[in-house]
Design a protein around this motif. Structure first.
Motif, PDB file in Angstrom:
ATOM      1  N   PHE A 198      -7.401   0.140  -6.574  1.00 30.63           N
ATOM      2  CA  PHE A 198      -6.106  -0.308  -6.066  1.00 30.63           C
ATOM      3  C   PHE A 198      -6.035  -0.195  -4.545  1.00 30.63           C
ATOM      4  O   PHE A 198      -6.535   0.770  -3.973  1.00 30.63           O
ATOM      5  N   VAL A 199      -5.403  -1.190  -3.944  1.00 28.91           N
ATOM      6  CA  VAL A 199      -5.214  -1.191  -2.506  1.00 28.91           C
ATOM      7  C   VAL A 199      -3.742  -1.473  -2.275  1.00 28.91           C
ATOM      8  O   VAL A 199      -3.197  -2.426  -2.826  1.00 28.91           O
ATOM      9  N   LYS A 200      -3.104  -0.622  -1.492  1.00 28.14           N
ATOM     10  CA  LYS A 200      -1.657  -0.796  -1.295  1.00 28.14           C
ATOM     11  C   LYS A 200      -1.351  -1.708  -0.129  1.00 28.14           C
ATOM     12  O   LYS A 200      -1.950  -1.617   0.924  1.00 28.14           O
ATOM     13  N   GLN A 201      -0.393  -2.589  -0.353  1.00 31.22           N
ATOM     14  CA  GLN A 201       0.149  -3.404   0.729  1.00 31.22           C
ATOM     15  C   GLN A 201       1.602  -2.949   0.879  1.00 31.22           C
ATOM     16  O   GLN A 201       2.434  -3.252   0.021  1.00 31.22           O
ATOM     17  N   GLU A 202       1.879  -2.191   1.923  1.00 30.45           N
ATOM     18  CA  GLU A 202       3.207  -1.581   2.043  1.00 30.45           C
ATOM     19  C   GLU A 202       4.307  -2.634   2.184  1.00 30.45           C
ATOM     20  O   GLU A 202       5.349  -2.544   1.550  1.00 30.45           O
ATOM     21  N   GLU A 203       4.046  -3.628   3.033  1.00 28.97           N
ATOM     22  CA  GLU A 203       5.031  -4.696   3.244  1.00 28.97           C
ATOM     23  C   GLU A 203       4.387  -6.004   2.849  1.00 28.97           C
ATOM     24  O   GLU A 203       3.244  -6.261   3.214  1.00 28.97           O
ATOM     25  N   GLN A 204       5.102  -6.855   2.150  1.00 31.46           N
ATOM     26  CA  GLN A 204       4.519  -8.121   1.706  1.00 31.46           C
ATOM     27  C   GLN A 204       4.665  -9.183   2.801  1.00 31.46           C
ATOM     28  O   GLN A 204       5.633  -9.923   2.833  1.00 31.46           O
ATOM     29  N   LEU A 205       3.671  -9.213   3.666  1.00 31.13           N
ATOM     30  CA  LEU A 205       3.745 -10.120   4.815  1.00 31.13           C
ATOM     31  C   LEU A 205       2.978 -11.411   4.592  1.00 31.13           C
ATOM     32  O   LEU A 205       2.784 -12.184   5.516  1.00 31.13           O
ATOM     33  N   GLY A 206       2.529 -11.630   3.375  1.00 30.56           N
ATOM     34  CA  GLY A 206       1.826 -12.879   3.069  1.00 30.56           C
ATOM     35  C   GLY A 206       0.472 -12.627   2.431  1.00 30.56           C
ATOM     36  O   GLY A 206      -0.041 -11.505   2.431  1.00 30.56           O
ATOM     37  N   THR A 207      -0.091 -13.706   1.886  1.00 32.71           N
ATOM     38  CA  THR A 207      -1.334 -13.562   1.109  1.00 32.71           C
ATOM     39  C   THR A 207      -2.542 -13.189   1.978  1.00 32.71           C
ATOM     40  O   THR A 207      -3.427 -12.459   1.524  1.00 32.71           O
ATOM     41  N   ALA A 208      -2.548 -13.656   3.246  1.00 30.94           N
ATOM     42  CA  ALA A 208      -3.660 -13.289   4.133  1.00 30.94           C
ATOM     43  C   ALA A 208      -3.576 -11.799   4.459  1.00 30.94           C
ATOM     44  O   ALA A 208      -4.581 -11.071   4.435  1.00 30.94           O
ATOM     45  N   HIS A 209      -2.373 -11.354   4.733  1.00 31.77           N
ATOM     46  CA  HIS A 209      -2.128  -9.937   5.006  1.00 31.77           C
ATOM     47  C   HIS A 209      -2.535  -9.087   3.792  1.00 31.77           C
ATOM     48  O   HIS A 209      -3.113  -8.004   3.936  1.00 31.77           O
ATOM     49  N   ALA A 210      -2.262  -9.617   2.606  1.00 30.17           N
ATOM     50  CA  ALA A 210      -2.619  -8.896   1.377  1.00 30.17           C
ATOM     51  C   ALA A 210      -4.135  -8.702   1.290  1.00 30.17           C
ATOM     52  O   ALA A 210      -4.621  -7.597   1.041  1.00 30.17           O
ATOM     53  N   VAL A 211      -4.887  -9.781   1.524  1.00 36.10           N
ATOM     54  CA  VAL A 211      -6.352  -9.683   1.425  1.00 36.10           C
ATOM     55  C   VAL A 211      -6.895  -8.752   2.515  1.00 36.10           C
ATOM     56  O   VAL A 211      -7.834  -7.983   2.293  1.00 36.10           O
TER      57      VAL A 211
END
Ligand code: UD1
Ligand code: CA
Length: 464
Positions: free
Chosen positions: A71-84
């Motif tokens: 699992f990798v956490k993305q604290e803020e959902q800033l978009g799919t590129a940011h997610a990757v």
């Protein structure tokens, strides 16, 4: 050495339109959470590493999928590129290729993903997009190609011009990347767009402008491309998955009558030459042998059935059914029951936690619970094991060849030994030895010529 095949599954979004307390990707299709289809396919493909980007309700995913992904956490959902980008610490600088998939697109087959990878390798591409031609492409990113047919970029619906919106080839949100080039390009993505997000598809135009090869793999069956955003799409995806499961069983030699009325969950196994009749529902880890007749209206949850058995209009849970067993119509078999071969259980029989030996019969209107029944036992109509005294459950044991007459109550704990015979209407409270005859009921009183007297008595009473 085999090339690294990494997979990144995006699942940090809110899934707002599901209106659910449960994470979107844990909603089930045909009895299995949708994300499991993706994970199973990736497992099957032999991925080196599976990373899942989580955010909203992430803890529930960590719990549900423990040990299956990193699992990798993305604290803020800033978009799919940011997610990757969040997977950088695991993937940055690594050799090999990286697949990126959305957690809410559960229908892709292994073949589809394999051919995406094939094309990617053949073309020696930096990025390959899995695309589909949709009659209604509204909402999806459109694939913009150059005059020579090569992909130049992907434009999101919200950012697209009218001309671009007229394109029907869409981005399925599934990609294959040259891993190192992906992470180099991700650093250059900005958020100057309609949604103010860092778009993963922008990596495509960035790489294209750098002179890299961009490829596209068009799906054969565009239905596979669908994503699940609300309960309506969940139902659509489920019926598509259901069709696929049913076709698989048919290809495996199972006859399914009126398949549109039949439910078969993802992990169910059925051997060839079994026939499934309308209205049946086969769920969980149900496994059915060959030559069986299942249904009409057989509802089986986690049931193992051996060959040549017949189950009509019945509900069975978490039990084991032997060879050549006949069940129903209208039998209810509750958990932890086993029926050995050649047994017969008939109409309006309720079994619970009962082990029934070879060749025994419980033909009609009986309750057998917390019981051990031997071979060739006959349990006649209306027999009840009285297994509960309001405080504790007690056991009934009936040994081989015993005969339990109609309407007998067996007050547990009680044992009826081999070949004992119990007269109809008995309430048995004590153990019955082998070969014994037990009768426990009041003697009949017959008053000859009594009815005329009775009639007179009643008439006199009524005329008062
Ligand atoms: C995305 C694509 C679009 C494509 C479509 C296919 C982008 C910008 N657009 O659009 O071209 O046609 O998928 O369905 O990528 N997510 C995160 N973190 C974020 C944002 C999203 O993990 O910060 C996850 C979501 O949980 C979801 C996936 O990424 O699983 C896609 O995000 P979503 O916002 O649904 O993208 P779309 O607008 O559908
Ligand atoms: Ca979006």
């Amino acid at each position: 050495m085999k090339e690294n095949l990494n997979a990144v599954i995006l699942a940090a979004g809110k899934g707002t339109r599901m209106k659910s307390k449960k994470h979107k990707v844990l909603h089930e299709l045909c009895g299995k959470p949708m994300v499991h289809y993706i994970l199973d396919t990736l497992e099957d493909m032999g991925t080196t590493q599976k990373l899942m980007v989580i955010g909203h309700l992430g803890e529930t995913l960590e719990e549900a999928l423990e040990g299956k992904v990193t699992f990798v956490k993305q604290e803020e959902q800033l978009g799919t590129a940011h997610a990757v980008m969040q997977t950088e610490e695991y993937l940055q600088g690594k050799d090999g290729i990286t697949l990126v998939l959305n957690g809410d697109h559960p229908l892709f087959t292994k073949d589809t993903l394999q051919s995406l990878i094939e094309i990617h390798k053949q073309k020696e591409a930096a990025a390959t997009v899995l695309t589909a031609e949709l009659a209604d492409p509204t909402g999806y990113g459109r694939v913009i190609r150059q005059a020579d047919g090569s992909v130049s970029r992907i434009v999101e619906h919200k950012d697209a011009s009218d001309e671009e919106r007229a394109v029907h080839e869409i981005n399925t949100g599934t990609y294959c990347f040259h891993n190192q080039k992906l992470f180099e390009a991700l650093k250059l993505v900005n958020n100057n767009n309609a949604q103010g997000e860092y778009y993963l598809p922008d990596v495509i135009s960035i790489l294209q402008e750098q002179g890299e090869v961009i490829a596209a793999s068009m799906m054969e069956d565009e239905k596979e491309a669908m994503g699940v955003n609300d309960r309506i799409q969940l139902a659509e995806a489920e019926s598509y998955m259901q069709e696929r499961i049913i076709r698989k069983h048919m290809q495996g030699g199972v006859t399914i009558h009126h398949p549109s009325t039949v439910t078969i969950e993802a992990d169910v196994e059925i051997d060839a030459d079994t026939e499934v009749f309308p209205g049946s529902s086969l769920k969980g880890n149900t496994k059915i042998g060959s030559g069986c007749i299942i249904g009409p209206e057989a509802d089986l949850q986690d049931v193992v059935v051996a060959d040549e058995s017949k189950i009509r209009y019945s509900v069975i849970e978490d039990s084991e059914i032997g060879r050549n067993v006949t069940i129903g119509p209208y039998t209810y078999i509750r958990p932890n029951t086993s029926l050995a071969e050649n047994t017969k259980v008939g109409a309006f029989v309720d079994l619970k936690n009962a082990q029934i030996g070879k060749g025994s019969k419980v033909s009609h209107l009986a309750y057998v619970g917390d019981s051990e029944i031997g071979q060739n036992v006959n349990i006649a109509c209306g027999v009840v094991t009285v297994n509960y005294d309001g405080f504790t459950k007690h056991k009934t044991i009936i040994q081989d060849g015993a005969f339990i007459g109609c309407n007998t109550n067996l007050v547990a704990p009680v044992t009826v030994e081999e070949k004992a015979y119990i007269a109809a209407g008995s309430t048995i409270t004590e153990d019955v030895p082998a070969e014994a005859f037990a009768i426990a009921r009041q003697r009949q009183v017959t008053k000859t010529d009594y009815v005329p007297k009775l009639r007179k008595k009643i008439n006199r009473h009524n005329s008062l």
